[in-house]
Design a protein around this motif. Structure first.
Motif, PDB file in Angstrom:
ATOM      1  N   ASN A   3     -12.264  61.744 -61.218  1.00  0.00           N
ATOM      2  CA  ASN A   3     -13.229  62.265 -61.765  1.00  0.00           C
ATOM      3  C   ASN A   3     -13.690  63.285 -62.556  1.00  0.00           C
ATOM      4  O   ASN A   3     -12.460  64.055 -62.281  1.00  0.00           O
ATOM      5  CB  ASN A   3     -14.089  61.704 -60.122  1.00  0.00           C
ATOM      6  N   ASP A   4     -15.107  63.758 -62.163  1.00  0.00           N
ATOM      7  CA  ASP A   4     -15.232  64.874 -62.350  1.00  0.00           C
ATOM      8  C   ASP A   4     -14.565  65.861 -61.424  1.00  0.00           C
ATOM      9  O   ASP A   4     -15.639  66.590 -61.653  1.00  0.00           O
ATOM     10  CB  ASP A   4     -16.542  65.498 -62.415  1.00  0.00           C
ATOM     11  N   SER A   5     -14.501  65.680 -60.442  1.00  0.00           N
ATOM     12  CA  SER A   5     -14.235  67.037 -58.785  1.00  0.00           C
ATOM     13  C   SER A   5     -13.174  68.319 -59.708  1.00  0.00           C
ATOM     14  O   SER A   5     -12.568  68.027 -60.158  1.00  0.00           O
ATOM     15  CB  SER A   5     -13.803  66.245 -58.308  1.00  0.00           C
ATOM     16  N   LYS A   6     -13.877  69.417 -59.069  1.00  0.00           N
ATOM     17  CA  LYS A   6     -12.695  70.092 -58.928  1.00  0.00           C
ATOM     18  C   LYS A   6     -12.988  71.290 -58.875  1.00  0.00           C
ATOM     19  O   LYS A   6     -14.027  71.614 -57.915  1.00  0.00           O
ATOM     20  CB  LYS A   6     -13.655  71.282 -60.411  1.00  0.00           C
ATOM     21  N   VAL A   7     -11.798  71.421 -58.136  1.00  0.00           N
ATOM     22  CA  VAL A   7     -11.466  73.226 -57.016  1.00  0.00           C
ATOM     23  C   VAL A   7     -11.464  74.130 -57.939  1.00  0.00           C
ATOM     24  O   VAL A   7     -10.302  74.429 -59.013  1.00  0.00           O
ATOM     25  CB  VAL A   7     -10.167  72.646 -56.510  1.00  0.00           C
ATOM     26  N   VAL A   8     -11.935  75.114 -58.075  1.00  0.00           N
ATOM     27  CA  VAL A   8     -12.334  76.123 -58.738  1.00  0.00           C
ATOM     28  C   VAL A   8     -11.883  77.923 -57.780  1.00  0.00           C
ATOM     29  O   VAL A   8     -12.717  77.951 -56.986  1.00  0.00           O
ATOM     30  CB  VAL A   8     -12.902  76.434 -60.280  1.00  0.00           C
ATOM     31  N   MET A   9     -11.143  78.959 -58.504  1.00  0.00           N
ATOM     32  CA  MET A   9      -9.917  79.808 -57.925  1.00  0.00           C
ATOM     33  C   MET A   9     -11.059  81.063 -58.806  1.00  0.00           C
ATOM     34  O   MET A   9      -9.982  81.008 -59.911  1.00  0.00           O
ATOM     35  CB  MET A   9      -9.294  79.690 -57.326  1.00  0.00           C
ATOM     36  N   GLN A  10     -11.853  81.723 -57.976  1.00  0.00           N
ATOM     37  CA  GLN A  10     -12.429  82.483 -58.861  1.00  0.00           C
ATOM     38  C   GLN A  10     -11.672  83.711 -59.619  1.00  0.00           C
ATOM     39  O   GLN A  10     -11.148  83.374 -58.394  1.00  0.00           O
ATOM     40  CB  GLN A  10     -13.880  83.049 -59.468  1.00  0.00           C
ATOM     41  N   SER A  11     -12.350  84.853 -60.649  1.00  0.00           N
ATOM     42  CA  SER A  11     -10.929  85.864 -61.140  1.00  0.00           C
ATOM     43  C   SER A  11     -11.877  86.752 -59.841  1.00  0.00           C
ATOM     44  O   SER A  11     -12.550  87.050 -59.158  1.00  0.00           O
ATOM     45  CB  SER A  11     -11.880  85.982 -62.247  1.00  0.00           C
ATOM     46  N   ALA A 105      -6.953  85.434 -59.939  1.00  0.00           N
ATOM     47  CA  ALA A 105      -6.858  84.495 -58.594  1.00  0.00           C
ATOM     48  C   ALA A 105      -5.809  85.183 -57.934  1.00  0.00           C
ATOM     49  O   ALA A 105      -4.697  84.429 -58.801  1.00  0.00           O
ATOM     50  CB  ALA A 105      -7.389  82.969 -58.835  1.00  0.00           C
ATOM     51  N   VAL A 106      -5.368  84.561 -57.016  1.00  0.00           N
ATOM     52  CA  VAL A 106      -3.405  85.333 -56.285  1.00  0.00           C
ATOM     53  C   VAL A 106      -4.110  83.787 -54.898  1.00  0.00           C
ATOM     54  O   VAL A 106      -4.582  84.011 -54.395  1.00  0.00           O
ATOM     55  CB  VAL A 106      -3.988  86.636 -55.787  1.00  0.00           C
ATOM     56  N   ILE A 107      -3.004  83.465 -55.362  1.00  0.00           N
ATOM     57  CA  ILE A 107      -2.302  82.829 -54.141  1.00  0.00           C
ATOM     58  C   ILE A 107      -0.945  83.367 -53.275  1.00  0.00           C
ATOM     59  O   ILE A 107       0.309  83.423 -54.311  1.00  0.00           O
ATOM     60  CB  ILE A 107      -2.036  81.244 -54.217  1.00  0.00           C
ATOM     61  N   ASP A 108      -1.010  84.072 -52.247  1.00  0.00           N
ATOM     62  CA  ASP A 108       0.196  84.163 -51.685  1.00  0.00           C
ATOM     63  C   ASP A 108       1.080  84.221 -50.783  1.00  0.00           C
ATOM     64  O   ASP A 108       0.192  83.616 -49.470  1.00  0.00           O
ATOM     65  CB  ASP A 108      -0.068  86.169 -51.343  1.00  0.00           C
ATOM     66  N   ASN A 191      -2.207  69.673 -56.372  1.00  0.00           N
ATOM     67  CA  ASN A 191      -2.390  67.753 -56.608  1.00  0.00           C
ATOM     68  C   ASN A 191      -3.378  67.756 -57.310  1.00  0.00           C
ATOM     69  O   ASN A 191      -4.427  67.605 -57.099  1.00  0.00           O
ATOM     70  CB  ASN A 191      -1.203  67.181 -55.760  1.00  0.00           C
ATOM     71  N   ALA A 192      -3.128  67.335 -58.320  1.00  0.00           N
ATOM     72  CA  ALA A 192      -4.531  67.078 -59.368  1.00  0.00           C
ATOM     73  C   ALA A 192      -3.645  66.247 -60.268  1.00  0.00           C
ATOM     74  O   ALA A 192      -3.259  66.616 -60.703  1.00  0.00           O
ATOM     75  CB  ALA A 192      -5.513  68.696 -59.377  1.00  0.00           C
ATOM     76  N   TYR A 193      -5.331  65.426 -61.385  1.00  0.00           N
ATOM     77  CA  TYR A 193      -4.734  65.169 -62.074  1.00  0.00           C
ATOM     78  C   TYR A 193      -4.603  66.237 -63.373  1.00  0.00           C
ATOM     79  O   TYR A 193      -3.575  65.637 -64.328  1.00  0.00           O
ATOM     80  CB  TYR A 193      -6.468  64.322 -62.905  1.00  0.00           C
ATOM     81  N   THR A 194      -5.376  67.578 -63.048  1.00  0.00           N
ATOM     82  CA  THR A 194      -5.176  68.705 -63.887  1.00  0.00           C
ATOM     83  C   THR A 194      -4.884  69.746 -64.076  1.00  0.00           C
ATOM     84  O   THR A 194      -6.106  70.189 -63.282  1.00  0.00           O
ATOM     85  CB  THR A 194      -6.504  68.373 -65.782  1.00  0.00           C
ATOM     86  N   LEU A 195      -4.828  70.771 -64.074  1.00  0.00           N
ATOM     87  CA  LEU A 195      -4.078  71.908 -63.599  1.00  0.00           C
ATOM     88  C   LEU A 195      -4.455  73.331 -64.995  1.00  0.00           C
ATOM     89  O   LEU A 195      -3.430  72.679 -66.244  1.00  0.00           O
ATOM     90  CB  LEU A 195      -2.398  72.207 -63.273  1.00  0.00           C
ATOM     91  N   ASP A 196      -5.205  74.040 -64.413  1.00  0.00           N
ATOM     92  CA  ASP A 196      -5.170  75.057 -65.221  1.00  0.00           C
ATOM     93  C   ASP A 196      -5.090  76.247 -64.593  1.00  0.00           C
ATOM     94  O   ASP A 196      -6.086  76.670 -63.525  1.00  0.00           O
ATOM     95  CB  ASP A 196      -6.963  75.024 -66.495  1.00  0.00           C
ATOM     96  N   LEU A 197      -4.183  76.540 -64.896  1.00  0.00           N
ATOM     97  CA  LEU A 197      -2.980  77.626 -63.565  1.00  0.00           C
ATOM     98  C   LEU A 197      -2.781  78.791 -64.588  1.00  0.00           C
ATOM     99  O   LEU A 197      -2.076  79.018 -65.424  1.00  0.00           O
ATOM    100  CB  LEU A 197      -2.305  77.679 -62.863  1.00  0.00           C
ATOM    101  N   GLN A 198      -3.893  80.388 -64.453  1.00  0.00           N
ATOM    102  CA  GLN A 198      -4.204  81.349 -65.053  1.00  0.00           C
ATOM    103  C   GLN A 198      -3.859  82.176 -63.806  1.00  0.00           C
ATOM    104  O   GLN A 198      -3.729  83.199 -64.418  1.00  0.00           O
ATOM    105  CB  GLN A 198      -5.542  81.156 -65.818  1.00  0.00           C
ATOM    106  N   GLY A 199      -3.393  81.928 -62.839  1.00  0.00           N
ATOM    107  CA  GLY A 199      -4.190  83.085 -61.856  1.00  0.00           C
ATOM    108  C   GLY A 199      -2.130  83.699 -61.815  1.00  0.00           C
ATOM    109  O   GLY A 199      -1.687  83.584 -62.011  1.00  0.00           O
ATOM    110  N   SER A 200      -2.002  83.942 -60.806  1.00  0.00           N
ATOM    111  CA  SER A 200      -0.198  84.220 -59.697  1.00  0.00           C
ATOM    112  C   SER A 200      -0.329  83.602 -58.741  1.00  0.00           C
ATOM    113  O   SER A 200      -1.028  83.524 -57.577  1.00  0.00           O
ATOM    114  CB  SER A 200      -0.672  86.315 -60.178  1.00  0.00           C
ATOM    115  N   LEU A 201       0.671  83.462 -58.649  1.00  0.00           N
ATOM    116  CA  LEU A 201       1.424  82.598 -57.567  1.00  0.00           C
ATOM    117  C   LEU A 201       2.516  83.024 -57.144  1.00  0.00           C
ATOM    118  O   LEU A 201       4.185  83.415 -57.708  1.00  0.00           O
ATOM    119  CB  LEU A 201       1.838  80.735 -57.750  1.00  0.00           C
TER     120      LEU A 201
END
Length: 376
Positions: A3-11, A105-108, A191-201
């Motif tokens: 669906n159109d749901s979205k989780v966004v981690m902003q810059s 965006a960073v997940i550490d 876990n999502a239908y679409t992944l757009d990972l431009q940040g840092s893990l």
């Protein structure tokens, strides 16, 4: 369905569950006092009624002793909060639509560390037929005469026994320089239908001078108790989820392009096809792990994890292309004193080959030219 749901981690956003690196412990914390009774000597019948029964011995908890079971005493060691929080934590993000990590965006989930100060260690020395043995190497099947340097004077008239240590309170203490003991990094699950990972893990770790051996499996809540000589686990990145993945098709990219820093365990679960193209050069640090599970898996690029594990599972089939190469061979490690003058060798020693598992209910195709290297 998505669906159109979205989780966004902003810059500029940050999720930080990294382990603490503030624990400072005395070297002497590595020594415990154990009174040898029937419970401790239950697996050493030769010692159960011998001269060591009832004696208090001092054991290095990092090595233990084959002479007695000291696990109960080790379990009672008091650990400060910052030591218990030294391993990295876990971040889970689930969306029925998309997950977007914007640039910066960073997940550490990096692992922390414990630092031991300089100090003196005093372990018990045992005497057997004129020879001295450290309790860390004491064979339980050897009869012992007593503890080296300890003299007992028995006053039968008064019913009193005096014990004297000929070496004083410090006994046979040896100096050991302080060191760092790195702890495991944690897990990022998306876990999502679409992944757009431009940040840092981030899942980095610090390995101390003793940490060279392959890490054993531990429960997540006990990661801070990892043995002092095992390499800490690098970060784990899970894309999709086993059994209920939102991902459909997924194309593997080098870890750096995924923004993964220090991540050494990658697991991808997809409902469709997973593809590793020719330019997908996946290089893990020694001991790394890769799991790919989908309906179809096609590998045309290189996967390198010296001493690590690669698992590929597909319902319909697995194909390794002519240019595919999976390398889990062991490393050549030179611990020669000529290369390490005046110092002990350092760095991981993953000399044994890892494992590669390829399974599918359909066809498993290894095209001519494809290579699976598991040399020791």
């Amino acid at each position: 369905p998505p669906n159109d749901s979205k989780v966004v981690m902003q810059s500029g956003s940050l999720i930080d569950v990294s382990g603490l690196a503030s624990a400072l412990l005395p070297m002497e914390r590595n020594i415990i006092a154990v009174e040898l009774r029937g419970n401790e000597l239950r697996d050493a019948p030769l010692q159960r009624n011998g001269p060591l029964r009832g004696e208090t011995v001092y054991v290095d908890v990092r090595e233990g002793t084959p002479l007695a079971d000291v696990s109960g005493q080790i379990a009672t060691i008091q650990r400060p909060l910052d030591e218990r929080l030294s391993a990295g934590g876990k971040v889970t993000i689930v969306s029925e639509g998309a997950v977007v990590m914007q640039e910066n965006a960073v997940i550490d989930v990096s692992g922390g560390a414990v630092r031991y100060q300089d100090g003196f260690l005093n372990t018990t020395q045992l005497v057997s037929q004129g020879r001295v043995y450290d309790i860390g190497d004491a064979d339980p099947n050897r009869p012992y005469d007593g503890i080296f340097g300890v003299y007992k004077a028995e006053h039968r008239k008064w019913g009193v026994t005096q014990t004297f240590n000929l070496f004083g309170a410090q006994g046979n203490s040896r100096f050991e320089a302080g060191y760092v003991e790195g702890k495991d990094a944690g897990t990022v699950g998306i876990n999502a239908y679409t992944l757009d990972l431009q940040g840092s893990l981030r899942g980095e770790t610090t390995a101390g001078r003793h940490q060279r051996l392959l890490p054993a499996s531990l429960p997540a809540d006990a990661a801070y108790t990892r043995r002092y000589d095992q390499v800490p686990l690098g970060g784990e990145l899970i894309l999709g989820a086993e059994g209920y993945s939102g991902l459909q098709d997924f194309t593997l990219r080098p870890l750096a392009q995924l923004g993964a820093v220090g991540m050494n365990r990658l697991r991808v679960y997809a409902n469709g096809r997973i593809t590793a193209p020719e330019d997908a050069d996946l290089v893990f640090a020694p001991g790394g792990e890769l799991t790919l599970a989908a309906t179809q898996v096609d590998v045309d690029g290189d996967i390198t994890a010296h001493g690590g594990r690669v698992q590929i599972n597909a319902e319909l089939g697995v194909r390794l292309g002519a240019d595919a190469r999976i390398d889990v061979s062991g490393q050549w490690v030179n611990d020669s004193e000529a290369l390490n003058p005046g110092a002990a060798p350092q760095g991981p020693a993953f000399i044994h080959a890892g494992s590669v598992t390829v399974a599918g209910t359909g066809e498993v195709i290894l095209e001519g030219g494809s290579v699976i290297n598991a040399d020791g």
